[in-house]
Design an enzyme around this catalytic site. Structure first.
Site, PDB file in Angstrom:
ATOM      1  N   SER A 257       0.853  -1.189   0.000  1.00  0.00           N
ATOM      2  CA  SER A 257       0.000   0.000   0.000  1.00  0.00           C
ATOM      3  C   SER A 257       0.888   1.237   0.000  1.00  0.00           C
ATOM      4  O   SER A 257       2.120   1.140   0.026  1.00  0.00           O
ATOM      5  CB  SER A 257      -0.909   0.014   1.234  1.00  0.00           C
ATOM      6  OG  SER A 257      -0.130   0.139   2.423  1.00  0.00           O
ATOM      7  N   LYS A 258       0.259   2.412  -0.007  1.00  0.00           N
ATOM      8  CA  LYS A 258       1.015   3.660  -0.093  1.00  0.00           C
ATOM      9  C   LYS A 258       1.986   3.858   1.064  1.00  0.00           C
ATOM     10  O   LYS A 258       2.982   4.565   0.920  1.00  0.00           O
ATOM     11  CB  LYS A 258       0.043   4.850  -0.186  1.00  0.00           C
ATOM     12  CG  LYS A 258      -0.625   4.983  -1.547  1.00  0.00           C
ATOM     13  CD  LYS A 258      -1.355   6.288  -1.668  1.00  0.00           C
ATOM     14  CE  LYS A 258      -1.947   6.460  -3.063  1.00  0.00           C
ATOM     15  NZ  LYS A 258      -0.882   6.578  -4.089  1.00  0.00           N
ATOM     16  N   ARG A 259       1.690   3.249   2.198  1.00  0.00           N
ATOM     17  CA  ARG A 259       2.603   3.443   3.323  1.00  0.00           C
ATOM     18  C   ARG A 259       3.942   2.738   3.089  1.00  0.00           C
ATOM     19  O   ARG A 259       4.912   2.997   3.801  1.00  0.00           O
ATOM     20  CB  ARG A 259       1.967   2.960   4.632  1.00  0.00           C
ATOM     21  CG  ARG A 259       1.679   1.484   4.714  1.00  0.00           C
ATOM     22  CD  ARG A 259       0.811   1.192   5.938  1.00  0.00           C
ATOM     23  NE  ARG A 259       0.430  -0.195   6.020  1.00  0.00           N
ATOM     24  CZ  ARG A 259       1.175  -1.126   6.582  1.00  0.00           C
ATOM     25  NH1 ARG A 259       2.338  -0.813   7.110  1.00  0.00           N
ATOM     26  NH2 ARG A 259       0.758  -2.384   6.646  1.00  0.00           N
TER      27      ARG A 259
END
Length: 484
Positions: A257-259
């Site tokens: 994910s973006k994290r």
């Protein structure tokens, strides 16, 4: 006669192309090219609220940037191929025909349950430790009961009648034999109350009519497959062959994910990665050769890719490995191509000719890992007032000999008549030998004075290109402001 392999990539234009989607597209493309087949692009745009032209354009741009050309499908304002339309929103009349057929044959039915009733049903099942599936209460409604619910203002969906006993089996090229107990599968929706069929139904119709031979997709779709196999059976069609590739995880073993950093293809383009490097790296996310080869040409991947080498276990996205691989590809580039691509990341510089700019950029090819590093490494070539890195200032400030070195080297540079890198090299080494100094001390002192940093291009190539006047001015500035 050999069956022509036909595969498809079917993204939804509800966001930019994710790394996971790009890998799915890549595996389909490689499989098609390996088997001299057809790679088809189909747009699953039935989510009218979230689907946008911007996202569609981004998906097409991402695929083109990666070099994943498609043989059939939308191509800007036209559609190429004989199996279109290739947008699901344009195929609603086709889906309606097959929905009506299933209803007429008693293989599907109208369901009038409200969202509230469905939620209550789910909660009750969970309290009783049962599978929270639809309980089939509308499965056998008669005409009068259906009319009554219609008169109440309820808008029905259409559900497919799944078999309630036995198992659904299919062969998967990654997972071998797979089976699901039908008792655990519910009567799923094949037409929403809006009149739009969901993915699970529409893609079966599309895959059949477009003669798709192999469905290669992420394993998040594995649970959809028994339902879709039953749809094929209901129509009397032969299902395609399936291959469900492993999901991609971050370094913490959570879903990517973006994290974890950039997740869309366009972000990697913007961040200075080469399409060839990302292409190569994505191919290795869940696939490998017996000899664990790492760097591949595109032709090698087309020759060697096979579904039986795809791993069942999740693939871990290693940002550092991608960064390393990108650096390897940068160093392998033709210098002219490197300079051409790097210019997209260098701010406009006026007052300098193209040869000078090209030479400056070319200095960095052996050192960088992404093209975005270029501006920060070469900006001192284009500035009158350079900025000094703190660690560079500390290095020469703490050395009592740096000031004297710069004064004496400056005098010798000023007197040079043949100002070339070869003569500069001789001058610096002769000076160090004469004074009994390490060459590294002399080199570092001058490097910091003229560039403001400890690392960079070859010292003599750098100061030759900067020119005598600018080198002398920068040494003067250092003596006056940094080493007063």
């Amino acid at each position: 006669m050999r069956e022509i392999v036909r595969v498809r990539f079917a993204p939804s234009p509800t966001g930019y192309l994710h790394i996971g989607g790009a890998r799915t597209a890549l595996y389909n493309w490689l499989f098609a090219r390996r088997n001299r087949g057809i790679f088809l692009l189909r747009i699953e745009d039935t989510d009218e609220v979230r689907s946008t032209q911007e996202f569609l354009g981004g998906i097409l741009e991402s695929l083109r940037w990666l070099g994943l050309d498609w043989d059939e499908g939308p191509d800007d304002n036209i559609e190429k191929g004989e199996y279109g339309p290739y947008f699901q929103i344009k195929r609603q009349h086709i889906y309606k025909k097959y929905i009506d057929q299933l209803i007429a044959e008693g293989k599907a039915y109208y369901c009038y349950c409200t969202p509230e009733e469905l939620e209550t049903m789910r909660q009750t099942a969970m309290m009783n430790k049962l599978s929270p599936k639809y309980d089939g209460r509308c499965r056998n409604l008669n005409e009068e009961e259906r009319n009554n619910k219609t008169n109440e203002g309820r808008k029905p969906v259409v559900r497919f009648k799944m078999p309630q006993e036995g198992v659904t089996k299919f062969y998967d090229h990654v997972r071998s034999e797979v089976e699901f107990k039908n008792a655990l599968l519910d009567d799923f929706v094949i037409l929403k109350s809006s009149g739009i069929p969901p993915y699970i139904f529409a893609c079966v119709i599309d895959d059949h009519l477009m003669e798709i031979t192999h469905v290669i997709r992420g394993d998040d779709h594995l649970s959809n497959t028994p339902r879709q196999v039953q749809l094929y059976n209901a129509f009397g069609w032969t299902p395609p062959q399936f291959a469900h590739i492993s999901m991609i995880l971050g370094q913490d073993n959570a879903r990517l994910s973006k994290r974890h950093g950039a997740t869309s293809v366009m972000e990697y383009k913007k961040n200075g990665y080469l399409p060839e490097a990302l292409f190569n790296y994505l191919a290795l996310l869940g696939w490998s050769t017996e000899d664990s080869q790492q760097i591949f040409t595109k032709d090698e991947l087309k020759e060697k890719f096979s579904l039986d080498r795809c791993a069942k276990n999740p693939a871990v996205f290693d940002q550092q490995k991608l960064l390393w691989m990108n650096g390897e590809y940068i160093r392998k580039m033709d210098v002219r191509e490197f300079v051409k691509q790097s210019k997209n990341f260098v701010p406009s510089v006026s007052g300098y000719d193209e040869r000078y700019i090209d030479t400056v950029i070319g200095f960095e090819q052996e050192k960088i890992k992404t093209l975005t590093e270029i501006p920060g490494r070469v900006d001192f070539f284009f500035k009158d007032n350079i900025e000094y890195e703190q660690k560079a200032m500390d290095k020469i400030s703490k050395n009592s000999q740096s000031k004297e070195i710069l004064k004496e080297i400056r005098e010798r540079i000023e007197k040079m008549s043949d100002y070339t890198k070869e003569e500069l090299d001789k001058l610096f080494r002769a000076y160090a030998e004469e004074k009994g100094l390490k060459t590294s001390l002399v080199f570092h002192s001058v490097r910091v004075a003229v560039s403001g940093r400890l690392a960079g291009p070859g010292l003599f190539e750098m100061i030759e290109l900067l020119g005598k006047d600018r080198v002398l001015k920068r040494i003067d500035h250092t003596l006056k402001n940094i080493l007063p």
